[in-house]
Design an enzyme around this catalytic site. Structure first.
Site, PDB file in Angstrom:
ATOM      1  N   ASP A 240      -9.518 -10.258  -6.603  1.00  0.00           N
ATOM      2  CA  ASP A 240      -9.536 -10.392  -5.148  1.00  0.00           C
ATOM      3  C   ASP A 240     -10.985 -10.308  -4.702  1.00  0.00           C
ATOM      4  O   ASP A 240     -11.899 -10.170  -5.516  1.00  0.00           O
ATOM      5  CB  ASP A 240      -8.665  -9.317  -4.475  1.00  0.00           C
ATOM      6  CG  ASP A 240      -9.225  -7.898  -4.611  1.00  0.00           C
ATOM      7  OD1 ASP A 240     -10.434  -7.719  -4.869  1.00  0.00           O
ATOM      8  OD2 ASP A 240      -8.445  -6.938  -4.448  1.00  0.00           O
TER       9      ASP A 240
ATOM     10  N   HIS B 197     -12.646  -3.364  -4.048  1.00  0.00           N
ATOM     11  CA  HIS B 197     -11.976  -2.746  -2.889  1.00  0.00           C
ATOM     12  C   HIS B 197     -12.390  -3.426  -1.589  1.00  0.00           C
ATOM     13  O   HIS B 197     -12.497  -2.785  -0.546  1.00  0.00           O
ATOM     14  CB  HIS B 197     -12.295  -1.251  -2.834  1.00  0.00           C
ATOM     15  CG  HIS B 197     -11.155  -0.406  -2.338  1.00  0.00           C
ATOM     16  ND1 HIS B 197     -10.403   0.384  -3.159  1.00  0.00           N
ATOM     17  CD2 HIS B 197     -10.639  -0.237  -1.091  1.00  0.00           C
ATOM     18  CE1 HIS B 197      -9.480   1.020  -2.455  1.00  0.00           C
ATOM     19  NE2 HIS B 197      -9.608   0.654  -1.189  1.00  0.00           N
TER      20      HIS B 197
ATOM     21  N   LYS C 245      -6.255  -1.577 -10.994  1.00  0.00           N
ATOM     22  CA  LYS C 245      -7.006  -2.275  -9.942  1.00  0.00           C
ATOM     23  C   LYS C 245      -8.310  -1.550  -9.634  1.00  0.00           C
ATOM     24  O   LYS C 245      -8.324  -0.334  -9.467  1.00  0.00           O
ATOM     25  CB  LYS C 245      -6.158  -2.364  -8.673  1.00  0.00           C
ATOM     26  CG  LYS C 245      -6.846  -3.024  -7.478  1.00  0.00           C
ATOM     27  CD  LYS C 245      -5.913  -3.050  -6.281  1.00  0.00           C
ATOM     28  CE  LYS C 245      -6.539  -3.736  -5.073  1.00  0.00           C
ATOM     29  NZ  LYS C 245      -7.629  -2.927  -4.486  1.00  0.00           N
TER      30      LYS C 245
ATOM     31  N   TYR D 256      -2.582   5.556  -5.267  1.00  0.00           N
ATOM     32  CA  TYR D 256      -3.668   6.468  -5.594  1.00  0.00           C
ATOM     33  C   TYR D 256      -3.012   7.713  -6.191  1.00  0.00           C
ATOM     34  O   TYR D 256      -1.972   8.161  -5.702  1.00  0.00           O
ATOM     35  CB  TYR D 256      -4.442   6.889  -4.343  1.00  0.00           C
ATOM     36  CG  TYR D 256      -5.066   5.776  -3.555  1.00  0.00           C
ATOM     37  CD1 TYR D 256      -6.225   5.161  -3.991  1.00  0.00           C
ATOM     38  CD2 TYR D 256      -4.502   5.366  -2.345  1.00  0.00           C
ATOM     39  CE1 TYR D 256      -6.826   4.146  -3.248  1.00  0.00           C
ATOM     40  CE2 TYR D 256      -5.087   4.361  -1.597  1.00  0.00           C
ATOM     41  CZ  TYR D 256      -6.248   3.753  -2.056  1.00  0.00           C
ATOM     42  OH  TYR D 256      -6.830   2.754  -1.317  1.00  0.00           O
TER      43      TYR D 256
ATOM     44  N   SER E 150       0.834  -1.197   0.000  1.00  0.00           N
ATOM     45  CA  SER E 150       0.000   0.000   0.000  1.00  0.00           C
ATOM     46  C   SER E 150       0.868   1.247   0.000  1.00  0.00           C
ATOM     47  O   SER E 150       1.879   1.320   0.697  1.00  0.00           O
ATOM     48  CB  SER E 150      -0.907  -0.002   1.232  1.00  0.00           C
ATOM     49  OG  SER E 150      -1.559   1.247   1.385  1.00  0.00           O
TER      50      SER E 150
ATOM     51  N   THR F 198      -4.899   2.217  -8.416  1.00  0.00           N
ATOM     52  CA  THR F 198      -6.245   1.967  -7.896  1.00  0.00           C
ATOM     53  C   THR F 198      -7.189   3.009  -8.468  1.00  0.00           C
ATOM     54  O   THR F 198      -6.977   4.218  -8.277  1.00  0.00           O
ATOM     55  CB  THR F 198      -6.257   2.011  -6.365  1.00  0.00           C
ATOM     56  OG1 THR F 198      -5.422   0.969  -5.869  1.00  0.00           O
ATOM     57  CG2 THR F 198      -7.662   1.815  -5.826  1.00  0.00           C
TER      58      THR F 198
END
Length: 342
Positions: A270, A239, A215, A128, A106, A154
């Site tokens: 995911d 998410h 993503k 981000y 992250s 993302t």
């Protein structure tokens, strides 16, 4: 059936984690419909096994952006890992390196890029983009300098959705502030971009020289737009049910994305994968790789680095048995397995 250890993992984590952090890891946004339904969505699929095949030697080797991994499984980006274990991302990275699987870090990680890289793990940076793109440049350049293998953009977070924190304090107020801005620099307090577009994929590629994974894709047309813009892979994700509260399940969206892309780029998924059978279903539906989010966090909480290693070992054992029973000796052949939805 998942192993008893996997089945009990979330409950065991709830016993050792402070309630505010367990709830933060577990929660979804809004009414939590998307997060609650995620695991059950995989249960709707049934596999049609093949027989009369030699399954003595099973090959679990996966591939992420063309690089082999011991399993077709990686760790998704999550924040506050030091709340799960004092060593945080460093412990997670050591477990991934020792198990031969990739880790996505992250951008809001609580451990510096260089410390994660020093473990020898194969890692990608989740990013981000802020409204002012240039604020992200130092972070991106630092990731490249520390050996990141890809940038995971993302795209499902133009704003941060409200979470269900209940009546207690927010987890983000219970940790040292420096945990939340270790690698972010000037981008730490910048508002997220609400004008993300396909042009950002090319910008990231040119700036970093790294492949870009997009993503947060659920719609097939968005997957095609990302691939046409130069994305190296598309990651089907909602998410973890933490953004749009009633977003469709990744289990339901994966087949459409796979069909639309037709093998043009790799597809990852995911969301709700809690056991090897769900992982096998994802592979049969066309996923090239599966990322686990909450499960590694809970494993880190319960057993530290050894807990994460055990998580991968449990998946390896479970996938080996499932593949044999499905009549396949290679995860690469599972995509041809017939899947029926009930």
């Amino acid at each position: 059936m998942p192993s008893s250890w996997l089945a009990a993992l979330e409950d065991e984590a709830s016993k050792v984690l402070p309630a505010v952090f367990f709830e933060y890891f577990r929660q979804g946004s809004g009414d939590s419909v998307a997060s609650t339904d995620a695991a059950a969505a995989w249960d709707r699929y049934r596999l049609v096994p093949r027989v009369l095949n030699d399954v003595r030697d099973v090959d679990l080797t996966g591939s992420f952006l063309g690089t082999p991994a011991s399993l077709p499984i990686g760790v998704a980006p999550t924040t506050l890992q030091r709340a799960a274990d004092p060593a945080g991302e460093a412990a997670m990275a050591r477990a991934c390196a020792g198990s031969g699987v990739p880790m996505v870090l992250s951008s809001n990680a609580s451990t510096p890029f260089a410390e994660v890289a020093a473990t020898g793990v194969r890692w990608w940076l989740q990013a981000y983009l802020p409204e002012e793109r240039l604020l992200a440049v130092p972070m991106l350049e630092a990731a490249v300098a520390s050996g990141a293998g890809a940038i995971v953009l993302t795209v499902d977070t133009p704003v941060v959705a409200a979470k269900r924190d209940g009546d207690g304090p927010s987890a983000l107020t219970q940790v040292p502030p420096e945990w939340l801005r270790v690698n972010l620099g000037d981008a730490a307090d910048a508002p997220k971009a609400r004008d993300l577009g396909v042009r950002d994929i090319a910008w990231l590629r040119e700036l970093t020289g790294l492949p870009v994974v997009v993503k947060g894709v659920l719609h097939p047309e968005d997957a095609l737009r990302a691939a046409d813009a130069g994305a190296a892979a598309v990651w089907v994700s909602n998410h973890g049910g933490r953004q749009l509260a009633r977003a469709a399940s990744t289990a339901g969206c994966l087949p459409g994305v796979v069909e639309a892309l037709g093998g043009a780029v790799e597809v990852y998924v995911d969301g709700g994968v809690r056991d090897p059978m769900s992982a096998l279903s994802a592979l049969a539906l066309g996923a090239d790789g599966i990322f686990l989010g909450r499960s590694p966090l809970f494993a880190l909480s319960v057993g530290g680095e050894d807990g994460v290693r055990r998580l991968f070992s449990e998946y390896a054992d479970g996938l080996t048995e499932a593949l044999r029973l499905a009549g396949s000796a290679d995860v690469g052949d599972v995509r041809g397995l017939e899947v029926r939805e009930f």
